[in-house]
Design an enzyme around this catalytic site. Structure first.
Site, PDB file in Angstrom:
ATOM      1  N   ARG A  32       6.645  -6.905  13.210  1.00 60.48           N
ATOM      2  CA  ARG A  32       7.261  -6.061  12.186  1.00 60.48           C
ATOM      3  C   ARG A  32       8.440  -6.752  11.501  1.00 60.48           C
ATOM      4  O   ARG A  32       9.349  -6.094  11.014  1.00 60.48           O
ATOM      5  CB  ARG A  32       7.704  -4.714  12.764  1.00 60.48           C
ATOM      6  CG  ARG A  32       6.528  -3.805  13.120  1.00 60.48           C
ATOM      7  CD  ARG A  32       7.014  -2.469  13.638  1.00 60.48           C
ATOM      8  NE  ARG A  32       5.892  -1.575  13.886  1.00 60.48           N
ATOM      9  CZ  ARG A  32       5.975  -0.441  14.585  1.00 60.48           C
ATOM     10  NH1 ARG A  32       7.140  -0.070  15.096  1.00 60.48           N
ATOM     11  NH2 ARG A  32       4.913   0.314  14.768  1.00 60.48           N
ATOM     12  N   ARG A  92      10.525  -2.908   7.086  1.00 61.12           N
ATOM     13  CA  ARG A  92      11.488  -1.836   6.902  1.00 61.12           C
ATOM     14  C   ARG A  92      12.936  -2.155   7.260  1.00 61.12           C
ATOM     15  O   ARG A  92      13.831  -1.426   6.863  1.00 61.12           O
ATOM     16  CB  ARG A  92      11.020  -0.623   7.704  1.00 61.12           C
ATOM     17  CG  ARG A  92      10.756  -0.946   9.175  1.00 61.12           C
ATOM     18  CD  ARG A  92       9.918   0.108   9.844  1.00 61.12           C
ATOM     19  NE  ARG A  92       9.770  -0.197  11.262  1.00 61.12           N
ATOM     20  CZ  ARG A  92       9.206   0.614  12.129  1.00 61.12           C
ATOM     21  NH1 ARG A  92       8.761   1.787  11.722  1.00 61.12           N
ATOM     22  NH2 ARG A  92       9.092   0.285  13.389  1.00 61.12           N
ATOM     23  N   ARG A 125       9.357  -1.929  -2.226  1.00 59.66           N
ATOM     24  CA  ARG A 125       8.427  -0.870  -1.811  1.00 59.66           C
ATOM     25  C   ARG A 125       8.803   0.492  -2.385  1.00 59.66           C
ATOM     26  O   ARG A 125       8.040   1.468  -2.228  1.00 59.66           O
ATOM     27  CB  ARG A 125       8.442  -0.741  -0.281  1.00 59.66           C
ATOM     28  CG  ARG A 125       7.329  -1.413   0.485  1.00 59.66           C
ATOM     29  CD  ARG A 125       5.967  -0.750   0.398  1.00 59.66           C
ATOM     30  NE  ARG A 125       5.957   0.681   0.521  1.00 59.66           N
ATOM     31  CZ  ARG A 125       5.970   1.362   1.669  1.00 59.66           C
ATOM     32  NH1 ARG A 125       6.011   0.724   2.809  1.00 59.66           N
ATOM     33  NH2 ARG A 125       5.946   2.674   1.667  1.00 59.66           N
ATOM     34  N   ASP A 175      -1.418  -2.894   7.713  1.00 64.62           N
ATOM     35  CA  ASP A 175      -1.352  -1.847   8.733  1.00 64.62           C
ATOM     36  C   ASP A 175      -2.675  -1.835   9.478  1.00 64.62           C
ATOM     37  O   ASP A 175      -3.730  -2.163   8.898  1.00 64.62           O
ATOM     38  CB  ASP A 175      -1.098  -0.482   8.103  1.00 64.62           C
ATOM     39  CG  ASP A 175      -0.797   0.581   9.156  1.00 64.62           C
ATOM     40  OD1 ASP A 175       0.383   0.754   9.507  1.00 64.62           O
ATOM     41  OD2 ASP A 175      -1.755   1.221   9.651  1.00 64.62           O
ATOM     42  N   TYR A 186      -6.498   6.902  17.371  1.00 64.71           N
ATOM     43  CA  TYR A 186      -6.137   7.569  16.116  1.00 64.71           C
ATOM     44  C   TYR A 186      -7.303   8.387  15.573  1.00 64.71           C
ATOM     45  O   TYR A 186      -7.131   9.530  15.122  1.00 64.71           O
ATOM     46  CB  TYR A 186      -5.709   6.531  15.076  1.00 64.71           C
ATOM     47  CG  TYR A 186      -4.304   6.027  15.250  1.00 64.71           C
ATOM     48  CD1 TYR A 186      -3.218   6.897  15.213  1.00 64.71           C
ATOM     49  CD2 TYR A 186      -4.053   4.675  15.446  1.00 64.71           C
ATOM     50  CE1 TYR A 186      -1.924   6.431  15.373  1.00 64.71           C
ATOM     51  CE2 TYR A 186      -2.750   4.192  15.604  1.00 64.71           C
ATOM     52  CZ  TYR A 186      -1.694   5.088  15.573  1.00 64.71           C
ATOM     53  OH  TYR A 186      -0.409   4.635  15.726  1.00 64.71           O
TER      54      TYR A 186
END
Length: 369
Positions: free
Chosen positions: A52, A56, A65, A101, A176
């Site tokens: 990561r 972010r 973004r 992702d 998921y």
């Protein structure tokens, strides 16, 4: 044992060649610290990258973004390339990791899903019956043409810095799909796994096919290594992993084995599964922060490189404490056949980017040969 005494890799690893002439591994990339470590060769310093790292925690990421939904951003090649490059420029890490992702291939084959802020992937119609398997069609390169384009842009800019491609492992994707979104206890997932083992096996087999195809696209476009993320597999006992998960993960690794690129496997809370995860076919086994690397090496066994494993929360401490804890990781790795420094999980959103830059500098300086 010296690096020269180790088994030699196939010629496809040494030359950067593979089944497709589309591979763009250059001699400079091949000699990078990251890929040398993956091959258990002598390195000028311990290579560093962060899960990561592209995203972010960086203000430049938040800027580019702004107003763009997550899944949309993954299909915009120029944006993907820019985000992937940002931590390489800022932190001077030894490898880039492709910005995407794990649910991107599911979206690409038509699964109705979205990534909801603060929640994660949410599936509109969960997959829970045999009839539902029909929705999991094959993934083709045309389904993810934006990946090929983005990696082409990246390999042109990265130069000697390797690019790591990645995908979600079959168990985590199945979780998921069956739960309909993130789950704390994986009740529906385990109910299906225990209650209808044939359907479960077929579900994971289909996901292994899709995942393998997704990784092939990335490798053929120019990725120098791939990582398989099994984020939720730590919820399983070893016997369940061996029986119900390992065959599908092994199928993914087998699918990309002919390309000769290093294969990395990582999961969270997998201390009791480390040996089995290595058995699945990984060349490099990622270790979270709960198990010291010297103990992890004992569990994994010989012939594997380890990746990890500083607790991400340490980065919020003063620099002196960060360096002390980092040195503990390096000391535990001193006897390993190969080591790639990473966090024991992903970069946190509110982490100070400068702390990561300092961490890279410290590891490089402390391990310089």
């Amino acid at each position: 044992m010296s690096a020269n005494d180790l088994p030699q890799e196939p010629s496809s690893v040494r030359s950067g060649e593979g089944p497709s002439s589309g591979l763009r591994t250059t001699p400079a990339t091949h000699e990078s610290a990251f890929l040398k470590a993956c091959r258990r060769e002598s390195v000028p310093h311990t290579p560093v990258w962060f899960m990561r790292q592209a995203g972010r925690s960086l203000p430049e990421y938040l800027k580019v973004r702004e107003g763009i939904p997550m899944l949309d951003s993954c299909t915009m090649p120029e944006l993907v390339a820019e985000i992937t490059m940002q931590p390489v420029r800022r932190h001077k890490v030894d490898a880039a990791v492709y910005y995407s992702d794990i649910v991107v291939p599911l979206k690409a084959i038509g699964i109705d899903l979205d990534i909801k802020p603060g929640v994660g992937p949410v599936i509109a119609e969960p997959i829970r019956t045999r009839a539902d398997l029909a929705r999991l069609r094959d993934l083709t390169p045309e389904d993810v043409s934006y990946v090929t384009e983005a990696i082409g842009l990246l390999t042109a800019e990265l130069g000697s810095t390797p690019l790591i491609g990645f995908a979600g492992a079959p168990f985590t994707l199945a979780s998921y799909l069956v739960e309909g979104g993130p789950s704390r206890n994986h009740e529906r997932t385990k109910a299906l796994m225990y209650g209808d083992p044939e359907l479960w096996a077929d579900l994971l087999d289909r996901l292994a096919e899709i995942t393998g195809a997704f990784l092939k696209v990335q490798i053929e476009a120019g990725a120098s290594a791939v990582q398989l993320f099994d984020s939720w597999v730590g919820a399983l006992a070893p016997a369940d992993y061996r029986r119900s998960v390992l065959p599908a993960s092994a199928k993914v690794f087998d699918a990309v084995a002919p390309y000769g690129v290093p294969r990395i496997h990582f999961g969270v809370g997998t201390g009791e599964l480390l040996g089995l995860m290595g058995e699945a076919g990984a060349d490099v086994v990622g270790v979270d922060w709960r198990v010291p690397l010297d103990e992890a090496a004992r569990r994994v066994g010989p012939g594997k490189v380890l990746q990890g494993n500083l607790d991400p929360a340490v980065l919020f401490a003063p620099t002196s404490a960060v360096e002390a804890k980092t040195q503990e990781v390096l000391d535990a790795a001193a006897g390993l056949e190969g080591h790639i420094f990473n966090l024991g999980h992903g970069v946190m959103p509110n982490m100070d980017p400068d702390a990561l830059t300092r961490l890279v500098e410290y590891v490089h300086q402390a391990t310089a040969r």
